[in-house]
Write a protein that holds these residues in place. Structure first.
Motif, PDB file in Angstrom:
ATOM      1  N   MET A 252      15.005  45.081  16.951  1.00 43.02           N
ATOM      2  CA  MET A 252      14.683  45.265  15.528  1.00 43.02           C
ATOM      3  C   MET A 252      15.398  44.186  14.706  1.00 43.02           C
ATOM      4  SD  MET A 252      15.264  48.621  13.103  1.00 43.02           S
ATOM      5  CE  MET A 252      14.317  49.688  14.171  1.00 43.02           C
ATOM      6  N   ASP A 253      14.637  43.465  13.871  1.00 43.38           N
ATOM      7  CA  ASP A 253      15.250  42.390  13.099  1.00 43.38           C
ATOM      8  C   ASP A 253      16.050  42.947  11.919  1.00 43.38           C
ATOM      9  OD1 ASP A 253      13.456  42.998  11.028  1.00 43.38           O
ATOM     10  OD2 ASP A 253      12.009  41.490  11.680  1.00 43.38           O
ATOM     11  N   ASP A 254      16.803  42.040  11.262  1.00 46.16           N
ATOM     12  CA  ASP A 254      17.710  42.473  10.191  1.00 46.16           C
ATOM     13  C   ASP A 254      16.961  43.139   9.039  1.00 46.16           C
ATOM     14  OD1 ASP A 254      19.958  41.647  11.505  1.00 46.16           O
ATOM     15  OD2 ASP A 254      20.030  39.676  10.547  1.00 46.16           O
ATOM     16  N   GLN A 255      15.782  42.610   8.663  1.00 50.01           N
ATOM     17  CA  GLN A 255      15.064  43.167   7.531  1.00 50.01           C
ATOM     18  C   GLN A 255      14.591  44.591   7.817  1.00 50.01           C
ATOM     19  OE1 GLN A 255      14.952  41.660   4.591  1.00 50.01           O
ATOM     20  NE2 GLN A 255      13.951  43.427   3.700  1.00 50.01           N
ATOM     21  N   ARG A 256      14.117  44.833   9.032  1.00 49.78           N
ATOM     22  CA  ARG A 256      13.676  46.190   9.373  1.00 49.78           C
ATOM     23  C   ARG A 256      14.855  47.147   9.433  1.00 49.78           C
ATOM     24  NH1 ARG A 256       9.048  45.282  14.093  1.00 49.78           N
ATOM     25  NH2 ARG A 256       7.518  44.230  12.753  1.00 49.78           N
ATOM     26  N   ARG A 257      15.970  46.676   9.969  1.00 49.74           N
ATOM     27  CA  ARG A 257      17.175  47.517   9.983  1.00 49.74           C
ATOM     28  C   ARG A 257      17.639  47.798   8.555  1.00 49.74           C
ATOM     29  NH1 ARG A 257      21.262  44.234  13.277  1.00 49.74           N
ATOM     30  NH2 ARG A 257      22.647  46.000  12.824  1.00 49.74           N
ATOM     31  N   ALA A 258      17.510  46.820   7.670  1.00 48.33           N
ATOM     32  CA  ALA A 258      17.887  47.021   6.269  1.00 48.33           C
ATOM     33  C   ALA A 258      17.002  48.077   5.623  1.00 48.33           C
ATOM     34  CB  ALA A 258      17.773  45.702   5.502  1.00 48.33           C
TER      35      ALA A 258
ATOM     36  N   VAL B 286      28.134  54.111   2.496  1.00 51.83           N
ATOM     37  CA  VAL B 286      28.328  53.154   3.586  1.00 51.83           C
ATOM     38  C   VAL B 286      26.977  52.717   4.145  1.00 51.83           C
ATOM     39  CG1 VAL B 286      29.356  52.824   5.871  1.00 51.83           C
ATOM     40  CG2 VAL B 286      30.562  54.176   4.140  1.00 51.83           C
ATOM     41  N   LEU B 287      26.043  53.667   4.268  1.00 56.60           N
ATOM     42  CA  LEU B 287      24.707  53.361   4.772  1.00 56.60           C
ATOM     43  C   LEU B 287      23.981  52.394   3.840  1.00 56.60           C
ATOM     44  CD1 LEU B 287      22.877  54.236   7.156  1.00 56.60           C
ATOM     45  CD2 LEU B 287      21.922  55.984   5.653  1.00 56.60           C
ATOM     46  N   TRP B 288      24.081  52.636   2.539  1.00 59.41           N
ATOM     47  CA  TRP B 288      23.430  51.755   1.561  1.00 59.41           C
ATOM     48  C   TRP B 288      24.073  50.369   1.568  1.00 59.41           C
ATOM     49  CZ3 TRP B 288      19.067  51.586  -0.971  1.00 59.41           C
ATOM     50  CH2 TRP B 288      18.928  50.705  -2.069  1.00 59.41           C
ATOM     51  N   LEU B 289      25.377  50.331   1.683  1.00 61.36           N
ATOM     52  CA  LEU B 289      26.080  49.054   1.735  1.00 61.36           C
ATOM     53  C   LEU B 289      25.636  48.254   2.966  1.00 61.36           C
ATOM     54  CD1 LEU B 289      28.297  47.359   0.345  1.00 61.36           C
ATOM     55  CD2 LEU B 289      29.953  48.483   1.839  1.00 61.36           C
ATOM     56  N   SER B 290      25.454  48.940   4.098  1.00 60.71           N
ATOM     57  CA  SER B 290      24.971  48.274   5.312  1.00 60.71           C
ATOM     58  C   SER B 290      23.575  47.708   5.096  1.00 60.71           C
ATOM     59  CB  SER B 290      24.959  49.265   6.483  1.00 60.71           C
ATOM     60  OG  SER B 290      26.260  49.742   6.766  1.00 60.71           O
ATOM     61  N   ALA B 291      22.733  48.480   4.398  1.00 64.42           N
ATOM     62  CA  ALA B 291      21.377  48.010   4.131  1.00 64.42           C
ATOM     63  C   ALA B 291      21.390  46.746   3.290  1.00 64.42           C
ATOM     64  CB  ALA B 291      20.577  49.109   3.415  1.00 64.42           C
ATOM     65  N   MET B 292      22.235  46.704   2.280  1.00 66.32           N
ATOM     66  CA  MET B 292      22.278  45.536   1.408  1.00 66.32           C
ATOM     67  C   MET B 292      22.836  44.313   2.137  1.00 66.32           C
ATOM     68  SD  MET B 292      20.863  46.734  -1.204  1.00 66.32           S
ATOM     69  CE  MET B 292      21.086  45.459  -2.427  1.00 66.32           C
ATOM     70  N   ARG B 293      23.807  44.530   3.011  1.00 65.85           N
ATOM     71  CA  ARG B 293      24.367  43.403   3.763  1.00 65.85           C
ATOM     72  C   ARG B 293      23.337  42.835   4.739  1.00 65.85           C
ATOM     73  NH1 ARG B 293      30.464  45.765   4.968  1.00 65.85           N
ATOM     74  NH2 ARG B 293      31.419  45.026   3.049  1.00 65.85           N
ATOM     75  N   LEU B 294      22.577  43.710   5.410  1.00 62.00           N
ATOM     76  CA  LEU B 294      21.533  43.246   6.325  1.00 62.00           C
ATOM     77  C   LEU B 294      20.431  42.518   5.564  1.00 62.00           C
ATOM     78  CD1 LEU B 294      21.278  46.398   8.602  1.00 62.00           C
ATOM     79  CD2 LEU B 294      21.968  44.124   9.358  1.00 62.00           C
ATOM     80  N   ALA B 295      20.068  43.068   4.400  1.00 63.93           N
ATOM     81  CA  ALA B 295      18.990  42.468   3.610  1.00 63.93           C
ATOM     82  C   ALA B 295      19.380  41.095   3.087  1.00 63.93           C
ATOM     83  CB  ALA B 295      18.626  43.390   2.446  1.00 63.93           C
ATOM     84  N   ALA B 296      20.658  40.890   2.839  1.00 64.87           N
ATOM     85  CA  ALA B 296      21.111  39.614   2.283  1.00 64.87           C
ATOM     86  C   ALA B 296      20.928  38.454   3.263  1.00 64.87           C
ATOM     87  CB  ALA B 296      22.579  39.722   1.874  1.00 64.87           C
ATOM     88  N   ARG B 297      20.665  38.756   4.524  1.00 60.54           N
ATOM     89  CA  ARG B 297      20.500  37.704   5.521  1.00 60.54           C
ATOM     90  C   ARG B 297      19.090  37.106   5.530  1.00 60.54           C
ATOM     91  NH1 ARG B 297      23.348  40.979  10.568  1.00 60.54           N
ATOM     92  NH2 ARG B 297      25.389  41.281   9.585  1.00 60.54           N
TER      93      ARG B 297
ATOM     94  N   ALA C 278      16.569  42.097  -2.956  1.00 58.86           N
ATOM     95  CA  ALA C 278      15.754  42.631  -4.048  1.00 58.86           C
ATOM     96  C   ALA C 278      14.762  43.661  -3.533  1.00 58.86           C
ATOM     97  CB  ALA C 278      15.013  41.489  -4.750  1.00 58.86           C
ATOM     98  N   ARG C 279      14.134  43.380  -2.382  1.00 54.09           N
ATOM     99  CA  ARG C 279      13.138  44.301  -1.860  1.00 54.09           C
ATOM    100  C   ARG C 279      13.764  45.624  -1.435  1.00 54.09           C
ATOM    101  NH1 ARG C 279      11.028  39.502   0.614  1.00 54.09           N
ATOM    102  NH2 ARG C 279      11.971  40.063   2.615  1.00 54.09           N
ATOM    103  N   VAL C 280      14.906  45.564  -0.781  1.00 53.46           N
ATOM    104  CA  VAL C 280      15.564  46.793  -0.354  1.00 53.46           C
ATOM    105  C   VAL C 280      16.121  47.551  -1.561  1.00 53.46           C
ATOM    106  CG1 VAL C 280      17.495  47.733   0.976  1.00 53.46           C
ATOM    107  CG2 VAL C 280      16.079  45.916   1.942  1.00 53.46           C
ATOM    108  N   ALA C 281      16.685  46.826  -2.533  1.00 53.23           N
ATOM    109  CA  ALA C 281      17.239  47.477  -3.719  1.00 53.23           C
ATOM    110  C   ALA C 281      16.179  48.265  -4.476  1.00 53.23           C
ATOM    111  CB  ALA C 281      17.877  46.448  -4.638  1.00 53.23           C
TER     112      ALA C 281
END
Length: 298
Positions: A1-7, A231-242, A248-251
């Motif tokens: 699973m790539d970073d965007q899907r994990r985000a 913590v889960l949301w923070l992980s999502a934002m960090r993965l999305a930033a890659r 923006a899409r995840v937010a």
């Protein structure tokens, strides 16, 4: 699973869980008063965040923080979770969940207003439009359709719900001065707040009853409103930033939360969702979206 899907997965789970907390507040407040609920939730949050840092081998981050950052975190703990949740839980005790929950979502526009005197920022025309649209939604929800007389259904509850957004915005403005790890900083917030919450509970209430209903309610709020979901949301934002434009899409997933919340409020609490609640919520979210779109475009 790539970073965007994990985000998307982490962000979607966080949004789903946050959508349940308004219902959880109302259920918990059937057996606990606001101070008792906050005491239990804060204790559970402390344990959860300690476990997260320990599992990641990052407890040393607490010692690595400067004295100034530690003091700032302790001071911010008086805002959140202490004052913020006392006010928010009392608002939920006075208002139907379908009113308290949308009103709490105006914190973003409150943040824009406070950023002018406290951060030296300027309001753009887009910001002013967003504020007007959002607070039009507040009036629609709070007056329950009596727009000509502007009679608030529960003035104290409305004032508390809007006051909670002021405290939340002040907390996040204070966080702009921090460079520490956000999970470690949040843990210090909760640790610093605990003695204050305990003292207030003993002075104005009583220790929570040792019943399963109250303990489970406090644990749920502590885990899924205050602790692990952050913590889960923070992980999502960090993965999305890659990935390009990933953040923006995840937010934007957060805009689903208040509408999903109404579904839980209807089916689990049995509240009949009024058309005016939906109309007011659409205004509030539209104001938030208008403001965020402007920032992303810039």
């Amino acid at each position: 699973m790539d970073d965007q899907r994990r985000a998307y997965l982490c962000g979607g789970l966080a949004v789903l869980v946050w959508s349940t907390v308004a219902t959880a507040f109302k259920i918990a407040l059937r057996t606990l008063d606001p101070l008792q609920l906050l005491l239990l939730a804060d204790a559970v949050s402390i344990l959860a965040l300690l476990a997260v840092l320990a599992a990641r081998g990052r407890l040393g981050l607490l010692r690595a923080m400067s004295r100034r950052e530690k003091l700032l975190c302790c001071g911010l703990g008086l805002l959140n979770p202490f004052l913020y949740y006392v006010v928010l839980f009392q608002a939920y005790a006075l208002l139907p969940a379908q009113e308290a929950q949308p009103l709490n979502y105006t914190w973003a526009v409150t943040l824009s207003l406070l950023a002018v005197p406290l951060l030296g920022q300027r309001l753009r025309p887009r910001d002013l439009a967003a504020i007007l649209v959002s607070y039009a939604g507040v009036v629609v929800i709070s007056c329950r359709g009596d727009l000509t007389g502007l009679r608030f259904s529960n003035p104290q509850g409305v004032a508390l719900a809007l006051g909670s957004t002021l405290l939340w915005a002040l907390y996040w403005i204070g966080n702009t001065r921090l460079k520490a790890d956000p999970v470690a900083a949040l843990l210090l917030n909760f640790l610093a707040a605990f003695p204050c919450i305990l003292a207030a509970t003993l002075a104005f209430s009583a220790l929570p009853p040792l019943g399963w209903a109250g303990l489970l309610a406090g644990a749920y709020v502590g885990l899924f409103e205050m602790g692990l979901t952050f913590v889960l949301w923070l992980s999502a934002m960090r993965l999305a930033a890659r990935t390009p434009s990933g953040t923006a899409r995840v937010a934007n997933l957060i805009f689903l939360s208040p509408f999903l919340s109404l579904v839980f409020i209807h089916f689990l609490l049995g509240e009949a969702i009024r058309a005016l609640t939906l109309a007011g919520l659409v205004c509030i979210i539209a104001g938030n979206a208008l403001q965020q779109t402007g920032k992303q475009t810039k």
